[in-house]
Design a protein around this motif. Structure first.
Motif, PDB file in Angstrom:
ATOM      1  N   ASP A 225       0.826  -1.217   0.000  1.00  0.00           N
ATOM      2  CA  ASP A 225       0.000   0.000   0.000  1.00  0.00           C
ATOM      3  C   ASP A 225       0.859   1.266   0.000  1.00  0.00           C
ATOM      4  O   ASP A 225       0.501   2.274  -0.610  1.00  0.00           O
ATOM      5  N   LEU A 226       1.993   1.191   0.687  1.00  0.00           N
ATOM      6  CA  LEU A 226       2.895   2.357   0.689  1.00  0.00           C
ATOM      7  C   LEU A 226       3.527   2.543  -0.691  1.00  0.00           C
ATOM      8  O   LEU A 226       3.562   3.650  -1.234  1.00  0.00           O
ATOM      9  N   PHE A 227       4.004   1.444  -1.280  1.00  0.00           N
ATOM     10  CA  PHE A 227       4.742   1.528  -2.549  1.00  0.00           C
ATOM     11  C   PHE A 227       3.820   1.877  -3.726  1.00  0.00           C
ATOM     12  O   PHE A 227       4.300   2.259  -4.787  1.00  0.00           O
ATOM     13  N   LYS A 228       2.513   1.721  -3.521  1.00  0.00           N
ATOM     14  CA  LYS A 228       1.547   2.060  -4.569  1.00  0.00           C
ATOM     15  C   LYS A 228       1.413   3.566  -4.757  1.00  0.00           C
ATOM     16  O   LYS A 228       0.913   4.035  -5.769  1.00  0.00           O
ATOM     17  N   GLN A 229       1.826   4.308  -3.734  1.00  0.00           N
ATOM     18  CA  GLN A 229       1.656   5.765  -3.799  1.00  0.00           C
ATOM     19  C   GLN A 229       2.590   6.355  -4.864  1.00  0.00           C
ATOM     20  O   GLN A 229       3.741   5.937  -5.001  1.00  0.00           O
ATOM     21  N   ASP A 230       2.070   7.357  -5.564  1.00  0.00           N
ATOM     22  CA  ASP A 230       2.808   7.942  -6.695  1.00  0.00           C
ATOM     23  C   ASP A 230       4.235   8.376  -6.352  1.00  0.00           C
ATOM     24  O   ASP A 230       5.140   8.239  -7.158  1.00  0.00           O
ATOM     25  N   ASP A 231       4.397   8.965  -5.168  1.00  0.00           N
ATOM     26  CA  ASP A 231       5.711   9.543  -4.852  1.00  0.00           C
ATOM     27  C   ASP A 231       6.545   8.696  -3.896  1.00  0.00           C
ATOM     28  O   ASP A 231       7.578   9.155  -3.411  1.00  0.00           O
ATOM     29  N   VAL A 232       6.095   7.478  -3.614  1.00  0.00           N
ATOM     30  CA  VAL A 232       6.863   6.574  -2.736  1.00  0.00           C
ATOM     31  C   VAL A 232       7.606   5.586  -3.633  1.00  0.00           C
ATOM     32  O   VAL A 232       6.998   4.783  -4.330  1.00  0.00           O
ATOM     33  N   ASP A 233       8.924   5.670  -3.609  1.00  0.00           N
ATOM     34  CA  ASP A 233       9.734   4.890  -4.561  1.00  0.00           C
ATOM     35  C   ASP A 233      10.386   3.670  -3.927  1.00  0.00           C
ATOM     36  O   ASP A 233      11.304   3.081  -4.516  1.00  0.00           O
ATOM     37  N   GLY A 234       9.931   3.332  -2.735  1.00  0.00           N
ATOM     38  CA  GLY A 234      10.489   2.164  -2.073  1.00  0.00           C
ATOM     39  C   GLY A 234      10.616   2.419  -0.590  1.00  0.00           C
ATOM     40  O   GLY A 234      10.001   3.346  -0.052  1.00  0.00           O
ATOM     41  N   GLY A 235      11.438   1.590   0.075  1.00  0.00           N
ATOM     42  CA  GLY A 235      11.506   1.685   1.521  1.00  0.00           C
ATOM     43  C   GLY A 235      12.908   1.603   2.072  1.00  0.00           C
ATOM     44  O   GLY A 235      13.790   0.955   1.505  1.00  0.00           O
ATOM     45  N   LEU A 236      13.107   2.303   3.197  1.00  0.00           N
ATOM     46  CA  LEU A 236      14.288   2.101   4.037  1.00  0.00           C
ATOM     47  C   LEU A 236      13.766   1.321   5.242  1.00  0.00           C
ATOM     48  O   LEU A 236      12.921   1.819   5.989  1.00  0.00           O
ATOM     49  N   VAL A 237      14.240   0.100   5.380  1.00  0.00           N
ATOM     50  CA  VAL A 237      13.619  -0.858   6.298  1.00  0.00           C
ATOM     51  C   VAL A 237      14.589  -1.201   7.416  1.00  0.00           C
ATOM     52  O   VAL A 237      15.735  -1.582   7.149  1.00  0.00           O
ATOM     53  N   GLY A 238      14.144  -1.077   8.660  1.00  0.00           N
ATOM     54  CA  GLY A 238      14.994  -1.451   9.796  1.00  0.00           C
ATOM     55  C   GLY A 238      14.688  -2.869  10.241  1.00  0.00           C
ATOM     56  O   GLY A 238      15.199  -3.843   9.680  1.00  0.00           O
ATOM     57  N   GLY A 239      13.808  -2.997  11.236  1.00  0.00           N
ATOM     58  CA  GLY A 239      13.511  -4.294  11.866  1.00  0.00           C
ATOM     59  C   GLY A 239      13.246  -5.422  10.879  1.00  0.00           C
ATOM     60  O   GLY A 239      13.806  -6.506  11.011  1.00  0.00           O
ATOM     61  N   ALA A 240      12.395  -5.157   9.892  1.00  0.00           N
ATOM     62  CA  ALA A 240      12.009  -6.233   8.968  1.00  0.00           C
ATOM     63  C   ALA A 240      13.147  -6.623   8.018  1.00  0.00           C
ATOM     64  O   ALA A 240      13.052  -7.642   7.327  1.00  0.00           O
ATOM     65  N   SER A 241      14.225  -5.835   7.998  1.00  0.00           N
ATOM     66  CA  SER A 241      15.343  -6.215   7.115  1.00  0.00           C
ATOM     67  C   SER A 241      16.236  -7.261   7.782  1.00  0.00           C
ATOM     68  O   SER A 241      17.152  -7.797   7.165  1.00  0.00           O
ATOM     69  N   LEU A 242      15.962  -7.563   9.065  1.00  0.00           N
ATOM     70  CA  LEU A 242      16.754  -8.574   9.770  1.00  0.00           C
ATOM     71  C   LEU A 242      16.198  -9.974   9.564  1.00  0.00           C
ATOM     72  O   LEU A 242      16.740 -10.943  10.089  1.00  0.00           O
ATOM     73  N   LYS A 243      15.079 -10.058   8.842  1.00  0.00           N
ATOM     74  CA  LYS A 243      14.519 -11.375   8.506  1.00  0.00           C
ATOM     75  C   LYS A 243      14.500 -11.482   6.995  1.00  0.00           C
ATOM     76  O   LYS A 243      13.816 -10.701   6.314  1.00  0.00           O
ATOM     77  N   ALA A 244      15.265 -12.423   6.465  1.00  0.00           N
ATOM     78  CA  ALA A 244      15.424 -12.511   5.002  1.00  0.00           C
ATOM     79  C   ALA A 244      14.080 -12.617   4.291  1.00  0.00           C
ATOM     80  O   ALA A 244      13.828 -11.917   3.306  1.00  0.00           O
ATOM     81  N   ALA A 245      13.194 -13.459   4.817  1.00  0.00           N
ATOM     82  CA  ALA A 245      11.913 -13.671   4.127  1.00  0.00           C
ATOM     83  C   ALA A 245      11.093 -12.389   4.109  1.00  0.00           C
ATOM     84  O   ALA A 245      10.463 -12.046   3.095  1.00  0.00           O
ATOM     85  N   SER A 246      11.094 -11.636   5.206  1.00  0.00           N
ATOM     86  CA  SER A 246      10.326 -10.383   5.266  1.00  0.00           C
ATOM     87  C   SER A 246      10.928  -9.351   4.313  1.00  0.00           C
ATOM     88  O   SER A 246      10.208  -8.658   3.590  1.00  0.00           O
ATOM     89  N   PHE A 247      12.248  -9.257   4.342  1.00  0.00           N
ATOM     90  CA  PHE A 247      12.913  -8.259   3.497  1.00  0.00           C
ATOM     91  C   PHE A 247      12.605  -8.529   2.022  1.00  0.00           C
ATOM     92  O   PHE A 247      12.290  -7.615   1.260  1.00  0.00           O
ATOM     93  N   ILE A 248      12.662  -9.793   1.651  1.00  0.00           N
ATOM     94  CA  ILE A 248      12.408 -10.134   0.244  1.00  0.00           C
ATOM     95  C   ILE A 248      10.924  -9.970  -0.095  1.00  0.00           C
ATOM     96  O   ILE A 248      10.578  -9.519  -1.186  1.00  0.00           O
ATOM     97  N   ALA A 249      10.043 -10.273   0.849  1.00  0.00           N
ATOM     98  CA  ALA A 249       8.607 -10.042   0.599  1.00  0.00           C
ATOM     99  C   ALA A 249       8.362  -8.547   0.380  1.00  0.00           C
ATOM    100  O   ALA A 249       7.552  -8.153  -0.483  1.00  0.00           O
ATOM    101  N   ILE A 250       9.059  -7.705   1.123  1.00  0.00           N
ATOM    102  CA  ILE A 250       8.910  -6.251   0.932  1.00  0.00           C
ATOM    103  C   ILE A 250       9.394  -5.877  -0.472  1.00  0.00           C
ATOM    104  O   ILE A 250       8.752  -5.102  -1.186  1.00  0.00           O
ATOM    105  N   ALA A 251      10.526  -6.462  -0.872  1.00  0.00           N
ATOM    106  CA  ALA A 251      11.074  -6.158  -2.208  1.00  0.00           C
ATOM    107  C   ALA A 251      10.129  -6.589  -3.321  1.00  0.00           C
ATOM    108  O   ALA A 251      10.179  -6.070  -4.438  1.00  0.00           O
ATOM    109  N   LYS A 252       9.258  -7.524  -3.007  1.00  0.00           N
ATOM    110  CA  LYS A 252       8.303  -8.004  -4.026  1.00  0.00           C
ATOM    111  C   LYS A 252       6.972  -7.268  -3.956  1.00  0.00           C
ATOM    112  O   LYS A 252       6.003  -7.675  -4.601  1.00  0.00           O
ATOM    113  N   SER A 253       6.923  -6.178  -3.194  1.00  0.00           N
ATOM    114  CA  SER A 253       5.640  -5.508  -2.942  1.00  0.00           C
ATOM    115  C   SER A 253       5.340  -4.372  -3.922  1.00  0.00           C
ATOM    116  O   SER A 253       4.357  -3.658  -3.728  1.00  0.00           O
ATOM    117  N   PHE A 254       6.156  -4.182  -4.951  1.00  0.00           N
ATOM    118  CA  PHE A 254       5.876  -3.102  -5.910  1.00  0.00           C
ATOM    119  C   PHE A 254       4.788  -3.536  -6.894  1.00  0.00           C
ATOM    120  O   PHE A 254       4.716  -4.709  -7.238  1.00  0.00           O
TER     121      PHE A 254
END
Ligand code: PEP
Length: 254
Positions: A225-254
């Motif tokens: 929902d965040l990445f769908k916004q016109d001016d949001v080009d991705g994320g800087l991720v803290g906590g969720a970047s420490l779990k490989a599966a979560s980080f990759i799921a975020i990368a697949k959210s565009f």
């Protein structure tokens, strides 16, 4: 033309060496298994001691890496400091500048951040400039003016030829590590505001091409929902970047 899509993982001061190596391995394996699109730039931002060995694991892999901070100095008698030149010399291409934790715990001022930005920009590296308001600023409806000052004190001081090389991350402090995320509308509104500030100073083309990432409790559930916004080009991720599966799921959210 569409802008770059970027997901960067800020590991902060977490993980011992063995676990950091394992996380990098798991992210590489998951990115391949889940077939993350080549359009999405993945960036790992581990603690300093692991930069080089994480970097060596990323050779031949479409994931880049960077550092969480750098010195405002170039070289010399500054015990404990690490220069942008050193970071780039090992192949790390991104450096966070002005993360709210550094502003808060290390009293980093706008003047210092300009120095750091210029040090990164003098290398082949890309600064990821972080900005964002506190909960008090938001509650008192000062969030736009606070972010405007953070941008104008540092980013709008850059030369245009440097400004076109940067990435901005909007990270409302009240959303960092709290589990509370800005709504997609709140993120969009602030990202559009930042882009407008950039356009007024540096023109339409530069503003249109500038990646602006959202940071603050991004996870696999809210990323789309965040990445769908016109001016949001991705994320800087803290906590969720420490779990490989979560980080990759975020990368697949565009
Ligand atoms: C961050 O540290 O930049 C960050 C956004 O952290 P978290 O995702 O844990 O809120």
């Amino acid at each position: 033309m569409s802008r770059r899509k970027i997901v960067a993982g800020n590991w902060k001061m977490n993980l011992e060496a063995q676990a950091a190596g394992q996380l990098a391995d798991d992210i590489i394996a998951n990115a391949e298994k889940e077939k993350v699109s080549d359009d999405v730039e993945l960036i790992l931002i581990p603690p300093f001691p692991y930069l080089d060995f994480v970097g060596s694991k990323l050779k031949g892999v479409n994931i880049r890496y960077g550092a969480q901070d750098c010195s405002a100095h170039e070289e010399g008698a500054f015990t404990g400091e690490v220069s942008a030149t050193m970071i780039c010399s090992i192949g790390a291409k991104f450096i966070l500048v002005g993360h709210s934790e550094r502003r808060k715990y290390f009293n980093e001022s706008a003047e210092l951040l300009i120095e750091k930005m210029n040090k990164v920009l003098a290398t082949i590296g890309t600064p990821i400039f972080c900005c964002g308001e506190s909960i008090e600023d938001r509650k008192s409806n000062n969030h736009f003016s606070v972010v405007e000052s953070q941008i104008s004190d540092v980013v709008l001081e850059l030369k245009k030829s440097d400004a076109e090389k940067i990435i901005i991350a909007y990270e409302p402090v009240w959303a960092i590590g709290t589990g509370e995320t800005a709504s997609p509308e709140q993120a969009q509104e602030m990202h559009a505001f930042i882009r407008d500030l950039i356009e007024k100073k540096f023109g339409k083309v530069l503003a249109k091409n500038l990646p602006i990432l959202y940071g603050g409790s991004v996870n696999e559930k809210n990323a789309a929902d965040l990445f769908k916004q016109d001016d949001v080009d991705g994320g800087l991720v803290g906590g969720a970047s420490l779990k490989a599966a979560s980080f990759i799921a975020i990368a697949k959210s565009f």
